[in-house]
Design an enzyme around this catalytic site. Structure first.
Site, short mmCIF file in Angstrom:
data_model
loop_
_atom_site.label_atom_id
_atom_site.label_comp_id
_atom_site.label_asym_id
_atom_site.label_seq_id
_atom_site.Cartn_x
_atom_site.Cartn_y
_atom_site.Cartn_z
N GLN A 1 -19.71 2.80 5.66
CA GLN A 1 -20.40 4.06 5.35
C GLN A 1 -21.65 3.79 4.53
OE1 GLN A 1 -17.99 6.99 3.31
NE2 GLN A 1 -19.59 8.57 3.45
N HIS B 1 -19.98 11.01 13.44
CA HIS B 1 -20.93 10.64 14.48
C HIS B 1 -20.40 11.16 15.81
CE1 HIS B 1 -23.17 7.35 12.26
NE2 HIS B 1 -22.08 7.43 11.51
N ASN C 1 -17.16 6.64 9.58
CA ASN C 1 -17.14 5.48 8.69
C ASN C 1 -16.80 5.96 7.28
OD1 ASN C 1 -17.97 3.74 10.77
ND2 ASN C 1 -20.11 4.27 10.43
N HIS D 1 -19.73 12.55 7.18
CA HIS D 1 -20.36 12.86 8.46
C HIS D 1 -19.55 12.30 9.61
CE1 HIS D 1 -22.07 9.14 6.79
NE2 HIS D 1 -22.15 8.68 8.04
N ASP E 1 -29.21 11.74 14.87
CA ASP E 1 -29.29 10.54 14.04
C ASP E 1 -30.68 9.92 14.20
OD1 ASP E 1 -26.94 8.37 12.85
OD2 ASP E 1 -28.94 7.60 13.28
P1 AMP Z 1 -22.94 5.66 8.32
O1 AMP Z 1 -23.15 4.20 8.46
O2 AMP Z 1 -21.70 6.16 9.02
O3 AMP Z 1 -23.01 6.12 6.87
O4 AMP Z 1 -24.12 6.34 9.10
C1 AMP Z 1 -25.22 6.92 8.50
C2 AMP Z 1 -26.11 7.35 9.63
O5 AMP Z 1 -27.10 8.21 9.10
C3 AMP Z 1 -26.83 6.19 10.33
O6 AMP Z 1 -26.50 6.18 11.71
C4 AMP Z 1 -28.32 6.51 10.08
O7 AMP Z 1 -29.13 6.19 11.19
C5 AMP Z 1 -28.28 8.00 9.81
N1 AMP Z 1 -29.38 8.51 8.99
C6 AMP Z 1 -29.78 8.05 7.78
N2 AMP Z 1 -30.80 8.78 7.31
C7 AMP Z 1 -31.04 9.75 8.23
C8 AMP Z 1 -31.98 10.82 8.32
N3 AMP Z 1 -32.88 11.06 7.35
N4 AMP Z 1 -31.96 11.60 9.41
C9 AMP Z 1 -31.05 11.37 10.40
N5 AMP Z 1 -30.14 10.39 10.37
C10 AMP Z 1 -30.13 9.58 9.30
#
Ligand code: AMP
Ligand code: ZN
Length: 111
Positions: free
Chosen positions: A93, A101, A86, A99, A30
């Site tokens: 989300q 985590h 999420n 995805h 992440d």
């Molecule tokens: P969510 O809130 O469950 O949709 O989490 C999305 C996650 O994606 C967050 O923890 C972000 O930090 C992560 N994220 C967004 N863009 C990237 C990226 N380019 N590379 C790695 N992680 C990312």
């Protein structure tokens, strides 16, 4: 999905620190880690969220969870880890590509 950031990571159009990949999933760090280990497990196929899955995806979802467990072991998270999904706007989300985590290895793992 051409405008999906995670599909772009799968296609290597944007960089990510990958730790594992096979034909069904990609696992990468992440970009804003909330714990010493903070990884995202995503399907190579674009699926918007957990709410967009059905029995058709049962094998894939099982594979994603087994990948979480395998990678957690590989990362040395022997005392446990947290798995977070999420779903949708009300579920927090932010990226509309399914995805899981994987968080562990630090006091911030409950974030
Ligand atoms: P969510 O809130 O469950 O949709 O989490 C999305 C996650 O994606 C967050 O923890 C972000 O930090 C992560 N994220 C967004 N863009 C990237 C990226 N380019 N590379 C790695 N992680 C990312
Ligand atoms: Zn996508």
């Amino acid at each position: 999905m051409t405008d999906c950031i995670f599909c772009k990571i799968i296609a290597k159009q944007i960089p990510a620190e990958r730790v594992y990949e096979d034909d069904k999933v990609v696992v990468f760090k992440d970009i804003h880690p909330k714990a010493r280990v903070h990884l995202l497990v995503i399907p190579t196929q674009h699926i918007q969220s957990l709410a967009h899955t059905s029995e058709t995806e049962a094998t894939l979802l099982a594979h994603m969870l087994l990948t979480v467990a395998n990678i957690a072991k590989e990362q040395g998270l022997n005392n446990g880890f947290r798995t977070l999904i999420n779903t949708g706007v009300a579920g927090g989300q932010e990226v509309d590509h399914l995805h899981f985590h994987l968080l562990g290895g630090g006091p911030a793992a409950k974030t």
